[in-house]
Every structure is written in C-alpha cells, then in structure tokens.
Write an enzyme that holds these catalytic residues in place. Sequence first.
Site, PDB file in Angstrom:
ATOM      1  N   HIS A 238      -7.974 -11.430  -0.901  1.00  0.00           N
ATOM      2  CA  HIS A 238      -8.034 -11.483  -2.084  1.00  0.00           C
ATOM      3  C   HIS A 238      -8.582 -12.755  -2.622  1.00  0.00           C
ATOM      4  O   HIS A 238      -8.212 -13.493  -2.813  1.00  0.00           O
ATOM      5  CB  HIS A 238      -7.144 -12.131  -2.394  1.00  0.00           C
TER       6      HIS A 238
ATOM      7  N   SER B 286       0.894  -1.158   0.128  1.00  0.00           N
ATOM      8  CA  SER B 286       0.566  -0.338   0.214  1.00  0.00           C
ATOM      9  C   SER B 286       0.683   1.582   0.102  1.00  0.00           C
ATOM     10  O   SER B 286       0.301   2.475  -0.335  1.00  0.00           O
ATOM     11  CB  SER B 286      -1.188   0.274   1.352  1.00  0.00           C
TER      12      SER B 286
ATOM     13  N   CYS C  25      -7.286  -6.209  -0.058  1.00  0.00           N
ATOM     14  CA  CYS C  25      -6.062  -5.814   0.826  1.00  0.00           C
ATOM     15  C   CYS C  25      -5.571  -4.558   0.972  1.00  0.00           C
ATOM     16  O   CYS C  25      -6.328  -3.552   1.533  1.00  0.00           O
ATOM     17  CB  CYS C  25      -5.072  -6.645   0.356  1.00  0.00           C
TER      18      CYS C  25
ATOM     19  N   GLU D 217      -9.868 -12.845  -5.358  1.00  0.00           N
ATOM     20  CA  GLU D 217      -8.978 -12.589  -6.297  1.00  0.00           C
ATOM     21  C   GLU D 217      -8.036 -13.943  -6.803  1.00  0.00           C
ATOM     22  O   GLU D 217      -7.879 -14.906  -8.084  1.00  0.00           O
ATOM     23  CB  GLU D 217      -8.664 -11.863  -7.348  1.00  0.00           C
TER      24      GLU D 217
HETATM   25  N1  GLN Z   1       0.829  -5.896   3.431  1.00  0.00           N
HETATM   26  C1  GLN Z   1       0.358  -4.607   2.705  1.00  0.00           C
HETATM   27  C2  GLN Z   1       0.307  -3.775   3.440  1.00  0.00           C
HETATM   28  O1  GLN Z   1       0.188  -3.116   3.884  1.00  0.00           O
HETATM   29  C3  GLN Z   1      -0.637  -5.299   1.935  1.00  0.00           C
HETATM   30  C4  GLN Z   1      -0.640  -6.809   1.927  1.00  0.00           C
HETATM   31  C5  GLN Z   1      -1.880  -7.235   0.435  1.00  0.00           C
HETATM   32  O2  GLN Z   1      -2.272  -6.712  -0.155  1.00  0.00           O
HETATM   33  N2  GLN Z   1      -1.742  -8.775   0.231  1.00  0.00           N
HETATM   34  O3  GLN Z   1       0.718  -2.587   2.094  1.00  0.00           O
END
Ligand code: GLN
Length: 192
Positions: free
Chosen positions: A169, A48, A78, A171
């Site tokens: 997820h 992110s 996520c 997908e």
């Molecule tokens: N841990 C990631 C984050 O904090 C997110 C993980 C993911 O999108 N699978 O950005």
Amino acid sequence: MLIGVVAIQGAVSEHIDMLKRLEVEAIPVKTKEDINSVDGLILPGGESTTIGRLLHLYNIDTVIKKRAMEGMPIFGTCAGMILLSKHINSYDQPTLGLIDATIVRNAFGRQIDSMEVDLTIKGFDSPFHAIFIRAPVVKEVGEGVEVLSEIPQGIVFIRQGNVLASSFHPELGTDLRIHKYFLDMVKKFLKK
Ligand code: GLN
C-alpha cells in the site's frame, strides 16, 4: 491530467491525498462516465471479492478493460493487484485479467495481518518502505511482465505495459515515489 480512484470500497481517500500532495487532480470514480473522463485510474486495496462483484454489478468492469486496451495507465494496489491479474490460486473469482500474473491471496498467512519491509525496487536508488496488509503475492508472471520488486515470499511489484500493480500500500506511507512512477506513465500516455 486527471486521475480517477475507483471508489467502491477500500483505501480511496488515501490515494487521492497522495496525488494531491503531488499536485495532481484526483477524483473518486464509480460510473462509466467518470471512468471515461480520466487519464489514469487507480484500483485501491480493500476486499477484492467485494470490489470485483460490484465492478461487475455497476457494469464498469467492461469500461475499465476497454480503456486499458486503449492504453490508459492503470495502477492496482493489493486487492487492486488481485483484480488486475489473470489467474488467482485457489479462489474462483472474476478479475479484469489485464496483467499476466498468477496471484496467491493472503500470502503471508492469517497470523501475520500486516508487515513492513524495506523493498529494493528496480530503478529506485534507495529502498522503499512498504506496508503490506493481508497482502497477495505473485507466484508466476507471463512473458511481457516486468518484475519491479521481489521478496522471499514472492513477487510484490509488477508492470505489464500500461498496467502497474503492487502487493503493498504505497498510499499509506509518506514516500511519493511509486505514485510519481505511475504519473510518469500517465504523462507518457498523454503525449502520444
Ligand atoms: N486480502 C484482501 C483480498 O484478498 C486484500 C487486502 C488489501 O487490499 N489490503 O482481497
């Protein structure tokens, strides 16, 4: 109907494949023009902080916000969920702030990289097999946010009007129901 998947980093092709299986046209998007051409947008999982920084650098954060305010459905998975939320616990990173939720990143701890859970989801008549990867959870939601699924660690699936977000997820599995749910939101938006 045309769906865009923000293609900066992360699980882009998996979402596109899922949408193709539902016989919907889907394209990777990363410019303002792309984002203005779609009827619904998916922000995928990934990292992110990286995605957030590049959204800003490419100047597409503002156009995503504008389209969301106009009612276009957006679905974040996520890292995408993190980026859609208003508040993040203990990290100072820019987000789009489109859903009134407080997020805890990497909520399952460093040891547990990924896990799979059969989730009970509001409105679904059987459990959804969900895959979590270094996933966030939602600790608090504001008024107007509907909680669609919750596990002991926290809330994992939420919706606020035209904005939908999951910690997991969808997908990566074979169950098409979450993407179908999102496409129903887009169909309603197009009928207006
Ligand atoms: N841990 C990631 C984050 O904090 C997110 C993980 C993911 O999108 N699978 O950005």
